[in-house]
Design an enzyme around this catalytic site. Sequence first.
Site, short mmCIF file in Angstrom:
data_model
loop_
_atom_site.label_atom_id
_atom_site.label_comp_id
_atom_site.label_asym_id
_atom_site.label_seq_id
_atom_site.Cartn_x
_atom_site.Cartn_y
_atom_site.Cartn_z
N CYS A 109 53.06 47.03 26.19
CA CYS A 109 51.75 46.36 26.22
C CYS A 109 50.65 47.17 25.55
CB CYS A 109 51.35 46.03 27.65
SG CYS A 109 52.52 44.95 28.46
N HIS A 240 43.73 45.10 28.35
CA HIS A 240 45.02 44.41 28.29
C HIS A 240 45.08 43.40 29.44
CE1 HIS A 240 49.12 43.35 28.26
NE2 HIS A 240 49.44 44.08 29.32
N ASN A 270 50.36 37.45 30.64
CA ASN A 270 50.46 38.74 29.95
C ASN A 270 51.28 38.55 28.67
OD1 ASN A 270 51.14 41.31 29.08
ND2 ASN A 270 51.66 42.10 31.10
N1 ACO Z 1 55.71 34.30 44.41
C1 ACO Z 1 55.66 34.49 45.74
N2 ACO Z 1 55.91 35.68 46.32
C2 ACO Z 1 56.19 36.72 45.50
C3 ACO Z 1 56.27 36.58 44.11
C4 ACO Z 1 56.01 35.31 43.56
N3 ACO Z 1 56.04 35.07 42.24
N4 ACO Z 1 56.57 37.79 43.56
C5 ACO Z 1 56.68 38.65 44.58
N5 ACO Z 1 56.46 38.01 45.76
C6 ACO Z 1 56.47 38.58 47.11
C7 ACO Z 1 57.28 39.84 47.20
O1 ACO Z 1 58.65 39.55 47.38
C8 ACO Z 1 56.67 40.51 48.39
O2 ACO Z 1 57.19 39.92 49.57
P1 ACO Z 1 57.50 40.81 50.87
O3 ACO Z 1 56.16 41.36 51.28
O4 ACO Z 1 58.06 39.82 51.81
O5 ACO Z 1 58.45 41.87 50.41
C9 ACO Z 1 55.19 40.14 48.30
O6 ACO Z 1 55.15 38.96 47.46
C10 ACO Z 1 54.31 41.22 47.71
O7 ACO Z 1 54.91 41.73 46.52
P2 ACO Z 1 54.24 42.87 45.68
O8 ACO Z 1 55.12 43.23 44.53
O9 ACO Z 1 53.80 43.99 46.59
O10 ACO Z 1 52.92 42.12 45.15
P3 ACO Z 1 51.70 42.69 44.36
O11 ACO Z 1 50.46 42.38 45.06
O12 ACO Z 1 51.92 44.13 43.91
O13 ACO Z 1 51.70 41.80 43.03
C11 ACO Z 1 52.32 42.01 40.71
C12 ACO Z 1 52.81 41.85 42.16
C13 ACO Z 1 51.49 40.79 40.36
C14 ACO Z 1 53.52 42.11 39.80
C15 ACO Z 1 51.44 43.28 40.60
O14 ACO Z 1 52.09 44.36 41.23
C16 ACO Z 1 51.13 43.68 39.18
O15 ACO Z 1 50.39 43.01 38.48
N6 ACO Z 1 51.63 44.83 38.73
C17 ACO Z 1 51.29 45.43 37.43
C18 ACO Z 1 51.94 44.73 36.28
C19 ACO Z 1 51.51 45.42 35.00
O16 ACO Z 1 50.36 45.78 34.84
N7 ACO Z 1 52.41 45.66 34.11
C20 ACO Z 1 52.02 46.49 32.95
C21 ACO Z 1 52.02 45.80 31.73
S1 ACO Z 1 53.54 44.95 31.43
C22 ACO Z 1 54.28 45.72 30.06
O17 ACO Z 1 54.00 46.83 29.67
C23 ACO Z 1 55.40 44.96 29.43
#
Ligand code: ACO
Length: 313
Positions: A109, A240, A270
């Site tokens: 990214c 980003h 994204n």
């Molecule tokens: N729908 C419903 N529930 C979900 C989903 C979904 N799509 N995805 C995960 N959950 C659940 C999980 O299973 C978890 O359930 P549990 O508590 O029962 O275990 C709960 O939701 C919380 O999951 P988390 O992973 O802790 O959720 P979080 O608030 O961290 O959000 C996310 C996840 C959106 C992916 C976030 O962590 C994020 O944006 N991370 C950074 C991504 C990023 O910046 N990437 C860098 C660039 S990408 C690149 O370089 C290619």
Amino acid sequence: MGIKIVSTGSYVPDRVLTNFDLEKIVDTSDEWITTRTGIRERRISEGETTSDMATEASLKALKGKNPDEIELIVVATATPDAFFPSTACKVQSKLENRKAVAFDISAACTGFIYALYTADSIMRSKGIKKALVIGAERFSKIVNWKDRTTCILFGDGAGAVVLKESEEEGILGFDLGADGSFGNLLYVPSVGSNEEYPFYVRMRGNEVFKVAVRTMVESAKRVLEKTSLSPKDIDLLIPHQANVRIINAVAERLGIEASKVFVNLDRYGNTSAASIPIALDEALRKGLVREGSTVLMVAFGGGFTWGSCVVRL
Ligand code: ACO
């Protein structure tokens, strides 16, 4: 001699995939996706390859100008059409350009900032007058559509800028970095690894999130320091587009008010290396920035990699 972004262009596929569409594919909800990420819909290729999208964005950025004037084409992508030839070579051919040096950059990214840095450096050291820098991705091909933790995040698209030698300085400074020790938190294996096909995005989102905020803030502060600018001098922050919560946290910690922060991930998700050039093009078309505006771009991605750049349009 200075280097300036003189024009921009972008392309996204017509097909819209909404959060409600995703509810039918995986166990998720519009409410979860919107509150956790800010994403409402994304665009999905209907057959356009990464180089097709990159070419469309480039043609818009060229605005009818002769592609033959381009001496350098750098494409940032994690989803190239092929291992080789590079996506940049395919774009060169589609533009019917026969003289540009053409190659791809892989920095996930952060790819567009790495590509801009590379093109800027080559132009200055080799006296190149005109270059195309592109971020283009077809992430829909490398997400596992059964994995709700990743498939909801990404979209397809491309953005391009034309860089030109100019009397005024347009590229004011960069801050780039990488820390490969975080590689296993966010990656897509490929044929050089011992992992089995299919090669999908693997991400430990929660851990990525925390490092992303801290690193983007630190990088943005460093580039402001290097360019002797303060957040008040910035007309628009283009972060980003990964997660609106990351964007808000970064802007708040930098002391940049919400009205000066560009967000379009609600419509595109994204798009990895394409997110910043698509955003820059939209910001220009919407009149949020114009010639003379100072823009801070900051990215974070797999590697981990990060990068910031201040430009004066
Ligand atoms: N729908 C419903 N529930 C979900 C989903 C979904 N799509 N995805 C995960 N959950 C659940 C999980 O299973 C978890 O359930 P549990 O508590 O029962 O275990 C709960 O939701 C919380 O999951 P988390 O992973 O802790 O959720 P979080 O608030 O961290 O959000 C996310 C996840 C959106 C992916 C976030 O962590 C994020 O944006 N991370 C950074 C991504 C990023 O910046 N990437 C860098 C660039 S990408 C690149 O370089 C290619």
